[in-house]
Design an enzyme around this catalytic site. Structure first.
Site, PDB file in Angstrom:
ATOM      1  N   ASP A  42       0.828  -1.209   0.000  1.00  0.00           N
ATOM      2  CA  ASP A  42       0.000   0.000   0.000  1.00  0.00           C
ATOM      3  C   ASP A  42       0.863   1.260   0.000  1.00  0.00           C
ATOM      4  OD1 ASP A  42      -2.331   1.475   0.039  1.00  0.00           O
ATOM      5  OD2 ASP A  42      -2.554   1.364   2.217  1.00  0.00           O
ATOM      6  N   ASN A  46     -10.292  -3.064  -6.803  1.00  0.00           N
ATOM      7  CA  ASN A  46      -9.501  -2.096  -7.580  1.00  0.00           C
ATOM      8  C   ASN A  46     -10.040  -1.876  -8.999  1.00  0.00           C
ATOM      9  OD1 ASN A  46      -6.265  -3.037  -6.132  1.00  0.00           O
ATOM     10  ND2 ASN A  46      -7.689  -1.434  -5.522  1.00  0.00           N
TER      11      ASN A  46
HETATM   12  C1  FPP Z   1      -1.926   0.123  -3.414  1.00  0.00           C
HETATM   13  O1  FPP Z   1      -1.447   1.450  -3.370  1.00  0.00           O
HETATM   14  C2  FPP Z   1      -1.299  -0.560  -4.538  1.00  0.00           C
HETATM   15  C3  FPP Z   1      -1.991  -1.087  -5.584  1.00  0.00           C
HETATM   16  C4  FPP Z   1      -3.465  -1.025  -5.688  1.00  0.00           C
HETATM   17  C5  FPP Z   1      -1.309  -1.723  -6.736  1.00  0.00           C
HETATM   18  C6  FPP Z   1      -0.039  -2.449  -6.419  1.00  0.00           C
HETATM   19  C7  FPP Z   1       0.757  -2.541  -7.671  1.00  0.00           C
HETATM   20  C8  FPP Z   1       2.106  -2.545  -7.751  1.00  0.00           C
HETATM   21  C9  FPP Z   1       2.962  -2.579  -6.569  1.00  0.00           C
HETATM   22  C10 FPP Z   1       2.817  -2.474  -9.059  1.00  0.00           C
HETATM   23  C11 FPP Z   1       2.515  -3.557 -10.024  1.00  0.00           C
HETATM   24  C12 FPP Z   1       2.578  -4.928  -9.455  1.00  0.00           C
HETATM   25  C13 FPP Z   1       3.431  -5.889  -9.868  1.00  0.00           C
HETATM   26  C14 FPP Z   1       3.309  -7.254  -9.300  1.00  0.00           C
HETATM   27  C15 FPP Z   1       4.453  -5.672 -10.883  1.00  0.00           C
HETATM   28  P1  FPP Z   1      -2.492   2.629  -3.564  1.00  0.00           P
HETATM   29  O2  FPP Z   1      -2.546   2.990  -4.993  1.00  0.00           O
HETATM   30  O3  FPP Z   1      -3.801   2.271  -2.956  1.00  0.00           O
HETATM   31  O4  FPP Z   1      -1.798   3.773  -2.725  1.00  0.00           O
HETATM   32  P2  FPP Z   1      -2.536   4.922  -1.914  1.00  0.00           P
HETATM   33  O5  FPP Z   1      -3.263   4.254  -0.779  1.00  0.00           O
HETATM   34  O6  FPP Z   1      -1.399   5.756  -1.451  1.00  0.00           O
HETATM   35  O7  FPP Z   1      -3.446   5.629  -2.874  1.00  0.00           O
END
Ligand code: FPP
Length: 255
Positions: free
Chosen positions: A16, A64
């Protein structure tokens, strides 16, 4: 990092904070995801070197899909790039790549290379890297219940035979070791529908670091925290100490 006397067999990570990492730098959210993909590479490599049996990463939740379409598109492209770029790393290091979740929903430019790499690496014994994609813990349990109900209806499963082990075998995580440690980055202290059944006895660690800043050193730190925990599984400290003595005595006899 100190020695790792007690390494978890299976670590799950809620990655996250990508969006906030980017916004804090005045960048578009996708730049946070891009940097987060670098953390995936770094942490996977470190986990493999340490000898973890299984690493499960929450990369895209069932919920998501409701994000803005351009963010979903960019995340799918990052996954596709990741599968292409990490192919050799996964194959050369005996990593078994797997996925849990409603992967049929993924677009073909992600699902096809994912299926191919899952098949190609299926015989590997080094470490299982599981990507949770289009995944939700409740959805996963509901899917398992549908399969249980179908077997009961077909007469191949008796309702009285359904217990924790039997039910667990219907979950997609059944091939993995029990989840020992669940890590969530970004300071948020929530489970967000991740591995709800599997985390029954997992140790939980919440770290105040955004996922793009979580690399090898941060992994080592959470593993140190894990090693310092006493896991009791419903027993008392005294019982745990007695068991440890028995195990030590057994190994004395063997040597
Ligand atoms: C949560 O952060 C993260 C995600 C919804 C996506 C995770 C994806 C990656 C780490 C990159 C791609 C994955 C791979 C396996 C190559 P958020 O966007 O909710 O962050 P925030 O809470 O700060 O908005």
């Amino acid at each position: 990092m100190s020695d790792q006397p007690r390494l978890p067999r299976h670590v799950g990570i809620i990655m996250d904070g990508n969006g906030r990492w980017a916004q804090l730098r005045g960048l578009p959210r996708i730049e946070g995801h891009r940097e987060g993909a670098q953390s995936v590479r770094d942490v996977t490599r470190a986990a493999r070197r340490l000898g973890l049996e299984a690493l499960t990463l929450y990369a895209f939740s069932s919920q998501n899909w409701a994000r803005p379409a351009d963010e979903v598109r960019a995340l799918m492209q990052l996954l596709c790039d990741y599968l292409r770029d990490e192919h050799d790393e996964i194959m050369d290091n005996q990593i078994r790549l797997d996925a849990i979740g409603d992967v049929e929903r993924l677009p073909p430019h992600v699902r096809d290379p994912l299926d191919a790499l899952r098949a190609e690496s299926a015989h590997h014994t080094g470490m299982t890297l599981t990507l949770a994609l289009s995944y939700g813990g409740r959805e996963s349990i509901a899917r398992a219940i549908r399969a249980v109900a179908a077997d009961v209806a077909a007469g191949t499963l008796a309702p009285d035979d359904i217990d924790v082990d039997r039910f667990g075998a219907y979950l997609p995580t059944t091939r993995l070791p029990p989840l020992d440690l669940l890590v969530r980055t970004s300071g948020e202290q929530r489970i967000s529908n991740f591995m709800l059944w599997e985390l029954a006895y997992a140790e939980l660690v919440f770290v105040d670091v955004m996922w793009p800043d979580f690399r090898k050193d941060q992994l080592h730190e959470v593993l140190d925290q894990y090693a310092a925990r006493e896991r009791r599984f419903g027993l008392t400290s005294g019982q745990i100490a007695a068991r440890a003595e028995l195990t030590a005595d057994d190994s004395d006899v063997e040597t």
